[in-house]
Design a protein around this motif. Structure first.
Motif, PDB file in Angstrom:
ATOM      1  N   UNK A 152       0.828  -1.210   0.000  1.00 12.39           N
ATOM      2  CA  UNK A 152       0.000   0.000   0.000  1.00 12.39           C
ATOM      3  C   UNK A 152       0.864   1.264   0.000  1.00 12.39           C
ATOM      4  N   UNK A 153       2.003   1.218   0.698  1.00 16.46           N
ATOM      5  CA  UNK A 153       2.885   2.387   0.710  1.00 16.46           C
ATOM      6  C   UNK A 153       3.501   2.609  -0.677  1.00 16.46           C
TER       7      UNK A 153
ATOM      8  N   UNK B 292      -0.988   8.113  15.410  1.00 11.39           N
ATOM      9  CA  UNK B 292      -0.039   8.889  14.587  1.00 11.39           C
ATOM     10  C   UNK B 292      -0.733   9.767  13.549  1.00 11.39           C
ATOM     11  N   UNK B 293      -1.966   9.390  13.152  1.00 14.54           N
ATOM     12  CA  UNK B 293      -2.663  10.211  12.155  1.00 14.54           C
ATOM     13  C   UNK B 293      -2.951  11.606  12.700  1.00 14.54           C
ATOM     14  N   UNK B 294      -3.329  11.691  13.978  1.00 11.80           N
ATOM     15  CA  UNK B 294      -3.606  13.004  14.574  1.00 11.80           C
ATOM     16  C   UNK B 294      -2.363  13.886  14.540  1.00 11.80           C
TER      17      UNK B 294
ATOM     18  N   UNK C   7      -2.410  12.078   1.602  1.00 10.55           N
ATOM     19  CA  UNK C   7      -2.321  10.662   1.255  1.00 10.55           C
ATOM     20  C   UNK C   7      -1.584   9.861   2.314  1.00 10.55           C
ATOM     21  N   UNK C   8      -0.538  10.459   2.914  1.00 16.97           N
ATOM     22  CA  UNK C   8       0.176   9.774   3.991  1.00 16.97           C
ATOM     23  C   UNK C   8      -0.720   9.600   5.206  1.00 16.97           C
ATOM     24  N   UNK C   9      -1.525  10.614   5.517  1.00 16.84           N
ATOM     25  CA  UNK C   9      -2.447  10.507   6.651  1.00 16.84           C
ATOM     26  C   UNK C   9      -3.446   9.375   6.436  1.00 16.84           C
ATOM     27  N   UNK C  10      -3.984   9.251   5.215  1.00 15.47           N
ATOM     28  CA  UNK C  10      -4.928   8.181   4.928  1.00 15.47           C
ATOM     29  C   UNK C  10      -4.248   6.812   4.963  1.00 15.47           C
TER      30      UNK C  10
ATOM     31  N   UNK D 136      -3.720   5.886   8.578  1.00 11.13           N
ATOM     32  CA  UNK D 136      -5.011   5.519   9.171  1.00 11.13           C
ATOM     33  C   UNK D 136      -5.395   4.093   8.815  1.00 11.13           C
ATOM     34  N   UNK D 137      -5.072   3.665   7.593  1.00 11.24           N
ATOM     35  CA  UNK D 137      -5.474   2.338   7.145  1.00 11.24           C
ATOM     36  C   UNK D 137      -4.583   1.210   7.629  1.00 11.24           C
ATOM     37  N   UNK D 138      -3.279   1.486   7.851  1.00 11.68           N
ATOM     38  CA  UNK D 138      -2.355   0.394   8.147  1.00 11.68           C
ATOM     39  C   UNK D 138      -1.556   0.573   9.434  1.00 11.68           C
TER      40      UNK D 138
END
Length: 481
Positions: free
Chosen positions: A57-58, A157-159, A199-202, A205-207
Motif C-alpha cells: 500500500x505504501x 499517529x494520524x492526529x 495521502x500519507x495521513x490516509x 489511518x489504514x495500516x
C-alpha cells in the motif's frame, strides 16, 4: 470507382492479399517465443503477492502521490527540483524502514529508531530557506519533514500528521495568496504537496492506526542497527518508436492501398482555387481569416479613500477546516453579521485563525489559539484573547488589533495604519516585528489603569563607518519625544 478502373482495383486487392500472406509466413518462421518475459512476469507476480499489505500500500501511495509532486517541482525550475529530490529521498527512505519494520518485533526503546532518521536528516539538509521568491516553498518543505516523525508516536499517529499538515499550510497558503491569479503552476505545486501529505495521513489511518505495524507473531528479529537503502524510483517507460515505413514495392503498395481506401495524408484537405492563392492576381481574400481584433484592456478598479478596491467582495466565508485545525474568515463586512461582530469560538489551543479580505468588520476571537493571520483587510477590528505564537498583519489598511490576554509577538508587514491595544499582562512581554509599514501605534494601560499611546518608529537614521565597514542605525529624532 468507375467501370474503367474496376479491373485495376481488383488486381491491386489480389496483390495486397498475397503480400500479406507472405509477410505473415515470414513472421512465423523468424519469430521465436519469449520465455524470459513470461518468467520475469511470473516472478514479479509472485514477489508482489508475497509482500506485506502495508508495504504494498505504501508503494502504491508513492506511485500515486509522490510522482505528481516531483513533476510539479520540476515544472517550476531548478530551485524546486531540489525540493522534489529531497522529499523523494526522505519518503522512499521511510518506505524502506516500513518494509523492515513489518518483519521485526517492536523495539522496547525508541532510541532504536535513531539510525532510520539519518536519511531524513540528510534530505532535510538540502533544503535551506533563503530570503527570496522561493522562501515560502522551502519553509513549507522544511515543515513537511517533521511529518515523517509519526513513526515515533506510540498511538494515534494520524492526529500528529494532521497537526503537522496545518503547520505546512501556514506557509503554503502564502504561496496560494501570492500566485492565486498569476501562476497556476504554483497553485498546482501546493495542491500536489497537499495531496502527498493527506495521502500519507490516509495510509497511516489504514495500516498503522495504533502506531507502526511491527511483526506481532513473535518470530521477528530486532531492528537492524543501520538504515536500509531506499528503493530507487522506477524509471520512466520509453515511448514506443513509430514503425518505419516499408521500402520498395511493399511501401508503394501500402500507399496505393491508403489512396484506394481514402485514408491517405491528403484525406480531408480542401481544394484551393485560384482566387484563394495569395500569389495570384485573382486573389480576392474572401476566405482569408481576418486578424483578431485587439481585446480592450480592462480598466483598473478605482481605489477608495482608504486604498481598498471598490470592486465588491466575494461571498462571506466562515468555516473550520479539520485538516490544518484552522478557522477561515473571508469577505466579512459590518453587514454580514448581527451587530456587525463575528465571534470565533476557539475550543483548542492548536487552532489557528486566518482572516482574509474583510472590510469594516469586527472579528472577536474567544479562547486561546495558536496563531492569528490578518491578510488584506481594511478598516477592520480584530480582538483576541491569548495567542500562543503571534498575530500577523499583512497588506492591511487602517487596522485595529486588541490583545486581551498574552501574545508574545505581533508582526506588521506592508500595512498602512495600525493601532494595537495591549493588556497590562502582555504589555511588557510583546515584541513587534515591522517591515514596509507606516502609521503604527501601540496603546497600553499604566499602573493607574490609564491608557498611554506611543508611535512605533518607521523612520531610522543610518550611518556608515568606513574604517570598520559597519552601519549603525538609530531611531529618527521624530520619535525622541
Amino acid at each position: 470507382m468507375s467501370e474503367s478502373t474496376a479491373p485495376l482495383g481488383e488486381t491491386l486487392d489480389s496483390i495486397l492479399a498475397r503480400l500479406a500472406k507472405l509477410e505473415s509466413a515470414a513472421g512465423i518462421k523468424s519469430g521465436t517465443p519469449a520465455p524470459a518475459a513470461s518468467a520475469s512476469s511470473s516472478s514479479a507476480s509472485s514477489s508482489s503477492s508475497s509482500s506485506h499489505p502495508a508495504v504494498a500500500a505504501y508503494d502504491k501511495y508513492l506511485e500515486e502521490k509522490l510522482g505528481p509532486f516531483v513533476a510539479a517541482c520540476d515544472d517550476l525550475g531548478d530551485r524546486t527540483k531540489v525540493l522534489g529530490e529531497a522529499v523523494s529521498e526522505a519518503w522512499r527512505a521511510q518506505g524502506a524502514f516500513l518494509a523492515v519494520a513489518v518483519k521485526c518485533k517492536k523495539p522496547s526503546d525508541q532510541t532504536a529508531l535513531g539510525p532510520f532518521f539519518k536519511p531524513y536528516q540528510a534530505a532535510m539538509a538540502k533544503v535551506n530557506p533563503g530570503r527570496d521568491d522561493w522562501e515560502f516553498h522551502e519553509k513549507t518543505i522544511k515543515e513537511s519533514f517533521g511529518i515523517l516523525q509519526w513513526i515515533m508516536m506510540p498511538s494515534k499517529p494520524k492526529d500528529y500528521i494532521l497537526e503537522m499538515i496545518g503547520a505546512c499550510d501556514f506557509w503554503s497558503n502564502k504561496i496560494r495568496i501570492k500566485y492565486k491569479k498569476t501562476e497556476p503552476k504554483q497553485i498546482a505545486w501546493c495542491d500536489a504537496l497537499k495531496g502527498l501529505l493527506n495521502g500519507l495521513a490516509e495510509y497511516v489511518k489504514g495500516f498503522h492506526l495504533a502506531g507502526v505495524a511491527y511483526d506481532m507473531t513473535g518470530k521477528g528479529g530486532d531492528l537492524p542497527s543501520d538504515a536500509p537503502a531506499a528503493a530507487a524510483p522506477a524509471a520512466a517507460k520509453p515511448k514506443p518508436k513509430a514503425p518505419a515505413a516499408a521500402g520498395g514495392a511493399g511501401g508503394l503498395l501500402a500507399e496505393l492501398a491508403k489512396k484506394k481506401s481514402g485514408d491517405s495524408a491528403a484525406t480531408g484537405l480542401k481544394k484551393v482555387t485560384k482566387d484563394q492563392q495569395t500569389w495570384r492576381k485573382e486573389f480576392s481574400g474572401g476566405d482569408a481569416n481576418p486578424p483578431p481584433a485587439p481585446k480592450p484592456k480592462p480598466k483598473p478598479a478605482a481605489a477608495s479613500k482608504f486604498g481598498a478596491s471598490k470592486k465588491p467582495l466575494g461571498p462571506p466565508v466562515f468555516q473550520f477546516q479539520d485538516q490544518g485545525m484552522k478557522w477561515i474568515v473571508e469577505n466579512q463586512t459590518a453587514d454580514t453579521n448581527p451587530n456587525g461582530v463575528l465571534t470565533v469560538e476557539v475550543t483548542d489551543p492548536k487552532h489557528q485563525v486566518y482572516i482574509y479580505k474583510c472590510e469594516n468588520a469586527t472579528i472577536d476571537i474567544k479562547g486561546k489559539c495558536k496563531a492569528v493571520v490578518v491578510d488584506t483587510c481594511t478598516k477592520s477590528n480584530v480582538l483576541c484573547d491569548t495567542c500562543i505564537s503571534a498575530v500577523e498583519l499583512v497588506n492591511g489598511k487602517r487596522m485595529k488589533v486588541q490583545v486581551r490576554g498574552v501574545c508574545p509577538s505581533i508582526a506588521i508587514d506592508k500595512t498602512d495604519g495600525c493601532l494595537t491595544y495591549l493588556s497590562a499582562e502582555t504589555a511588557s512581554l510583546t515584541t513587534f516585528v515591522t517591515s514596509k509599514s507606516s502609521e503604527m501605534n501601540v496603546s497600553w494601560p499604566d499602573a493607574n489603569g490609564d491608557y498611554k499611546e506611543k508611535a512605533i518608529p518607521e523612520q531610522f537614521q543610518h550611518k556608515l563607518d568606513v574604517e570598520s565597514g559597519s552601519i549603525s542605525s538609530d531611531i529618527s529624532d521624530l520619535y525622541s519625544h
